[in-house]
Design a protein around this motif. Structure first.
Motif, PDB file in Angstrom:
ATOM      1  N   GLY A  96     -16.886 -16.440 -25.983  1.00  0.00           N
ATOM      2  CA  GLY A  96     -15.957 -15.679 -25.163  1.00  0.00           C
ATOM      3  C   GLY A  96     -14.802 -16.531 -24.683  1.00  0.00           C
ATOM      4  O   GLY A  96     -14.396 -17.492 -25.339  1.00  0.00           O
ATOM      5  N   GLY A  97     -14.297 -16.178 -23.509  1.00  0.00           N
ATOM      6  CA  GLY A  97     -13.179 -16.902 -22.912  1.00  0.00           C
ATOM      7  C   GLY A  97     -13.624 -17.786 -21.763  1.00  0.00           C
ATOM      8  O   GLY A  97     -14.788 -18.181 -21.668  1.00  0.00           O
ATOM      9  N   GLY A  98     -12.690 -18.074 -20.855  1.00  0.00           N
ATOM     10  CA  GLY A  98     -12.940 -19.045 -19.799  1.00  0.00           C
ATOM     11  C   GLY A  98     -14.096 -18.713 -18.887  1.00  0.00           C
ATOM     12  O   GLY A  98     -14.900 -19.591 -18.552  1.00  0.00           O
ATOM     13  N   SER A  99     -14.224 -17.453 -18.470  1.00  0.00           N
ATOM     14  CA  SER A  99     -15.306 -17.093 -17.551  1.00  0.00           C
ATOM     15  C   SER A  99     -16.673 -17.246 -18.213  1.00  0.00           C
ATOM     16  O   SER A  99     -17.647 -17.654 -17.570  1.00  0.00           O
ATOM     17  N   VAL A 100     -16.755 -16.923 -19.507  1.00  0.00           N
ATOM     18  CA  VAL A 100     -18.018 -17.068 -20.232  1.00  0.00           C
ATOM     19  C   VAL A 100     -18.385 -18.549 -20.351  1.00  0.00           C
ATOM     20  O   VAL A 100     -19.534 -18.945 -20.088  1.00  0.00           O
ATOM     21  N   ILE A 101     -17.406 -19.365 -20.733  1.00  0.00           N
ATOM     22  CA  ILE A 101     -17.692 -20.792 -20.905  1.00  0.00           C
ATOM     23  C   ILE A 101     -17.982 -21.441 -19.553  1.00  0.00           C
ATOM     24  O   ILE A 101     -18.890 -22.274 -19.438  1.00  0.00           O
ATOM     25  N   ASP A 102     -17.253 -21.052 -18.506  1.00  0.00           N
ATOM     26  CA  ASP A 102     -17.531 -21.567 -17.166  1.00  0.00           C
ATOM     27  C   ASP A 102     -18.947 -21.204 -16.726  1.00  0.00           C
ATOM     28  O   ASP A 102     -19.652 -22.023 -16.120  1.00  0.00           O
ATOM     29  N   SER A 103     -19.362 -19.975 -17.025  1.00  0.00           N
ATOM     30  CA  SER A 103     -20.720 -19.553 -16.663  1.00  0.00           C
ATOM     31  C   SER A 103     -21.749 -20.403 -17.384  1.00  0.00           C
ATOM     32  O   SER A 103     -22.752 -20.833 -16.797  1.00  0.00           O
ATOM     33  N   ALA A 104     -21.520 -20.659 -18.683  1.00  0.00           N
ATOM     34  CA  ALA A 104     -22.445 -21.485 -19.454  1.00  0.00           C
ATOM     35  C   ALA A 104     -22.530 -22.896 -18.883  1.00  0.00           C
ATOM     36  O   ALA A 104     -23.622 -23.478 -18.778  1.00  0.00           O
ATOM     37  N   THR A 139     -13.043 -16.810 -27.980  1.00  0.00           N
ATOM     38  CA  THR A 139     -12.447 -15.538 -28.397  1.00  0.00           C
ATOM     39  C   THR A 139     -11.237 -15.160 -27.548  1.00  0.00           C
ATOM     40  O   THR A 139     -10.512 -14.228 -27.903  1.00  0.00           O
ATOM     41  N   LEU A 140     -11.029 -15.853 -26.431  1.00  0.00           N
ATOM     42  CA  LEU A 140      -9.879 -15.589 -25.568  1.00  0.00           C
ATOM     43  C   LEU A 140      -9.302 -16.920 -25.106  1.00  0.00           C
ATOM     44  O   LEU A 140      -9.830 -17.547 -24.185  1.00  0.00           O
ATOM     45  N   PRO A 141      -8.229 -17.398 -25.734  1.00  0.00           N
ATOM     46  CA  PRO A 141      -7.673 -18.704 -25.357  1.00  0.00           C
ATOM     47  C   PRO A 141      -6.877 -18.619 -24.068  1.00  0.00           C
ATOM     48  O   PRO A 141      -6.032 -17.751 -23.906  1.00  0.00           O
ATOM     49  N   ALA A 142      -7.161 -19.536 -23.136  1.00  0.00           N
ATOM     50  CA  ALA A 142      -6.418 -19.564 -21.872  1.00  0.00           C
ATOM     51  C   ALA A 142      -6.727 -20.822 -21.076  1.00  0.00           C
ATOM     52  O   ALA A 142      -5.847 -21.606 -20.759  1.00  0.00           O
ATOM     53  N   THR A 143      -8.007 -21.027 -20.748  1.00  0.00           N
ATOM     54  CA  THR A 143      -8.354 -22.008 -19.724  1.00  0.00           C
ATOM     55  C   THR A 143      -8.636 -23.405 -20.249  1.00  0.00           C
ATOM     56  O   THR A 143      -8.671 -24.355 -19.473  1.00  0.00           O
ATOM     57  N   ALA A 144      -8.898 -23.543 -21.552  1.00  0.00           N
ATOM     58  CA  ALA A 144      -9.334 -24.809 -22.163  1.00  0.00           C
ATOM     59  C   ALA A 144     -10.701 -25.249 -21.659  1.00  0.00           C
ATOM     60  O   ALA A 144     -11.086 -26.401 -21.832  1.00  0.00           O
ATOM     61  N   SER A 191      -1.674 -12.506 -19.820  1.00  0.00           N
ATOM     62  CA  SER A 191      -2.233 -13.225 -18.678  1.00  0.00           C
ATOM     63  C   SER A 191      -2.779 -14.584 -19.104  1.00  0.00           C
ATOM     64  O   SER A 191      -2.529 -15.607 -18.462  1.00  0.00           O
ATOM     65  N   GLY A 192      -3.524 -14.597 -20.215  1.00  0.00           N
ATOM     66  CA  GLY A 192      -4.047 -15.866 -20.718  1.00  0.00           C
ATOM     67  C   GLY A 192      -2.940 -16.797 -21.157  1.00  0.00           C
ATOM     68  O   GLY A 192      -2.990 -18.011 -20.913  1.00  0.00           O
ATOM     69  N   GLY A 193      -1.913 -16.249 -21.808  1.00  0.00           N
ATOM     70  CA  GLY A 193      -0.781 -17.067 -22.240  1.00  0.00           C
ATOM     71  C   GLY A 193      -0.049 -17.700 -21.075  1.00  0.00           C
ATOM     72  O   GLY A 193       0.378 -18.863 -21.149  1.00  0.00           O
ATOM     73  N   LEU A 247      -4.181 -23.075 -30.064  1.00  0.00           N
ATOM     74  CA  LEU A 247      -4.137 -24.530 -29.983  1.00  0.00           C
ATOM     75  C   LEU A 247      -3.485 -24.977 -28.681  1.00  0.00           C
ATOM     76  O   LEU A 247      -3.944 -25.935 -28.035  1.00  0.00           O
ATOM     77  N   ALA A 248      -2.430 -24.291 -28.269  1.00  0.00           N
ATOM     78  CA  ALA A 248      -1.750 -24.635 -27.014  1.00  0.00           C
ATOM     79  C   ALA A 248      -2.709 -24.541 -25.834  1.00  0.00           C
ATOM     80  O   ALA A 248      -2.660 -25.374 -24.919  1.00  0.00           O
ATOM     81  N   ALA A 249      -3.580 -23.540 -25.843  1.00  0.00           N
ATOM     82  CA  ALA A 249      -4.519 -23.369 -24.733  1.00  0.00           C
ATOM     83  C   ALA A 249      -5.417 -24.581 -24.572  1.00  0.00           C
ATOM     84  O   ALA A 249      -5.620 -25.084 -23.461  1.00  0.00           O
ATOM     85  N   THR A 250      -5.963 -25.064 -25.675  1.00  0.00           N
ATOM     86  CA  THR A 250      -6.865 -26.208 -25.610  1.00  0.00           C
ATOM     87  C   THR A 250      -6.129 -27.482 -25.200  1.00  0.00           C
ATOM     88  O   THR A 250      -6.604 -28.245 -24.351  1.00  0.00           O
ATOM     89  N   VAL A 251      -4.961 -27.706 -25.783  1.00  0.00           N
ATOM     90  CA  VAL A 251      -4.188 -28.923 -25.496  1.00  0.00           C
ATOM     91  C   VAL A 251      -3.723 -28.968 -24.044  1.00  0.00           C
ATOM     92  O   VAL A 251      -3.672 -30.032 -23.417  1.00  0.00           O
ATOM     93  N   ALA A 252      -3.401 -27.807 -23.478  1.00  0.00           N
ATOM     94  CA  ALA A 252      -2.759 -27.765 -22.163  1.00  0.00           C
ATOM     95  C   ALA A 252      -3.645 -28.244 -21.028  1.00  0.00           C
ATOM     96  O   ALA A 252      -3.138 -28.715 -20.002  1.00  0.00           O
ATOM     97  N   HIS A 253      -4.980 -28.150 -21.192  1.00  0.00           N
ATOM     98  CA  HIS A 253      -5.811 -28.416 -20.015  1.00  0.00           C
ATOM     99  C   HIS A 253      -7.084 -29.187 -20.332  1.00  0.00           C
ATOM    100  O   HIS A 253      -8.118 -28.984 -19.705  1.00  0.00           O
ATOM    101  N   ASN A 254      -7.020 -30.083 -21.321  1.00  0.00           N
ATOM    102  CA  ASN A 254      -8.169 -30.957 -21.560  1.00  0.00           C
ATOM    103  C   ASN A 254      -7.755 -32.420 -21.493  1.00  0.00           C
ATOM    104  O   ASN A 254      -8.408 -33.292 -22.065  1.00  0.00           O
TER     105      ASN A 254
END
Length: 387
Positions: A96-104, A139-144, A191-193, A247-254
């Motif tokens: 999923g996106g940021g909330s799913v990965i944060d939950s994990a 599946t939803l790029p935004a938070t990295a 919103s994610g962008g 790709l921008a999503a991952t680069v921006a915040h890691n």
């Protein structure tokens, strides 16, 4: 440039059908896997079934836990922790996106903490005794969140959102297939962008970094989002454009753009999402132009440089560029269809400002610290009281 340390240990697989490798990659870390996801859409579209088949073919036993909601709710995380302990889960796969990965990531830490998950996140001195390994299919790029240490969770009872960074919770691998983002809605894409843009923005306005290289890298990413995001919204089926945004999503915040960041706007956005239930990126879109208006006089040359490079604004004097630049910034937000003001019933803005500070003297750690008075003034710019 200040001293720093960063590490991006996450293995990133980017490209067509890369999620087909998920079973082999996850099996290298765990045999009993908890699959964490949001809606049943991933199964309706076939992705969920393909992932489970890949995991099982690699020798994994899979338990699925769906129902992640926006803003990673603590009640879901507690349920996940109890399930992981009971079923002797060895690793977690987030789809999923940021909330799913944060939950994990929160479940991965909470399994090894003798206490409530909100206590762990609210107490910087407390650490879990270990972490379950986490993998991610984005599946939803935004938070990295798929390749950084940060997770943000919220308590649906109190509305409180808390962020923690645990190095041990960084995903072991992340699978980024742009085709998986083609069905993301227009609003979620916008919103994610904007959240992607915001992560580079916050770094650019941390004046403590003092690095021309990091500045240029941050500017390049912001320009990419400004140019690409409207095109994605016009042609949502264009996978090549989706690729650039992913790709921008991952680069921006890691930390690939370097560490640091002002993050005053992010702190305020958390309060807005808590209080009004709107998406994180949408809250940032309201706050950032208002923040620019309020604080730009503290660093006029910096803001003039930002607007001239990112929005191609020209002018004879810094103030002229800033005024035109804020207008260009607002026009960009209009173009991607996000609101810049929020209609609400009468609000206690001073109370909202105090809640934002949460006992701290200010927020903002790179340009100028915002006091309760400052935060209240910015909230007044974006909250429109209706009868």
């Amino acid at each position: 440039m200040f001293d720093f340390h960063f590490s991006v240990p996450t293995e990133i697989y980017f490209g067509e059908a890369c999620e087909e490798q998920v079973g082999v990659l996850m099996r290298a870390h765990a045999a009993r896997v908890l699959l964490v996801y949001g809606s049943e859409r991933i199964f309706q579209e076939g992705l969920g079934g393909r992932i489970i088949a890949s995991l099982e073919n690699a020798g994994c036993t899979v338990l699925a836990l769906g129902g992640v909601k926006p803003n990673a709710d603590a009640a879901y995380i507690r349920n996940g922790i109890a399930l992981a302990r009971r079923e002797k889960i060895e690793g977690i796969l987030a789809v999923g996106g940021g909330s799913v990965i944060d939950s994990a990531k929160a479940i991965a830490a909470g399994v090894f903490f003798d206490g409530d998950i909100m206590e762990l996140y609210a107490s910087p001195e407390k650490q879990p005794d270990g972490f379950l390994p986490v993998g991610a299919v984005v599946t939803l790029p935004a938070t990295a969140s798929e390749s950084n240490a940060t997770s943000v969770i919220s308590d649906s009872v109190t509305g409180k959102k808390i962020m923690r960074a645990f190095e041990g919770s960084k995903p072991k691998f992340a699978l980024l297939d742009p085709a998986l983002t083609l069905s993301v809605s227009r609003f979620q894409t916008a919103s994610g962008g904007f959240d992607i843009f915001a992560h580079a923005f916050e770094r650019y306005f941390d004046l403590n970094r003092q690095s021309s290289l990091l500045d240029r890298m941050s500017v390049a990413l912001m320009r990419e989002v400004v140019e690409t995001l409207p095109k994605v919204l016009e042609r949502p089926e264009d996978e090549s454009l989706r690729s650039e945004l992913m790709l921008a999503a991952t680069v921006a915040h890691n930390d690939m753009l370097g560490p640091g960041g002002d993050f005053a706007c992010h702190e305020m956005s958390h309060q807005i999402t808590e209080s009004f239930g709107i998406a994180h990126g949408a809250a940032l879109a309201m706050l950032m132009p208002a923040w620019c208006e309020y604080v730009s006089h503290h660093a006029p040359q910096r803001f003039a440089s930002f607007f001239s490079q990112v929005f191609q604004v020209k002018g004879d004097q810094p103030q002229d560029i800033i005024e035109k630049g804020i207008a260009a910034f607002r026009n960009f937000i209009d173009t991607i269809g996000l609101a810049q003001r929020l209609e609400t019933e009468k609000q206690d803005l001073a109370g909202l400002a105090r809640q934002t500070l949460d006992g701290r003297p200010f927020v903002g750690f790179g340009l100028i610290g915002l006091t309760a008075f400052d935060i209240e003034q910015i909230y007044e710019k974006i909250l429109h009281v209706v009868a």
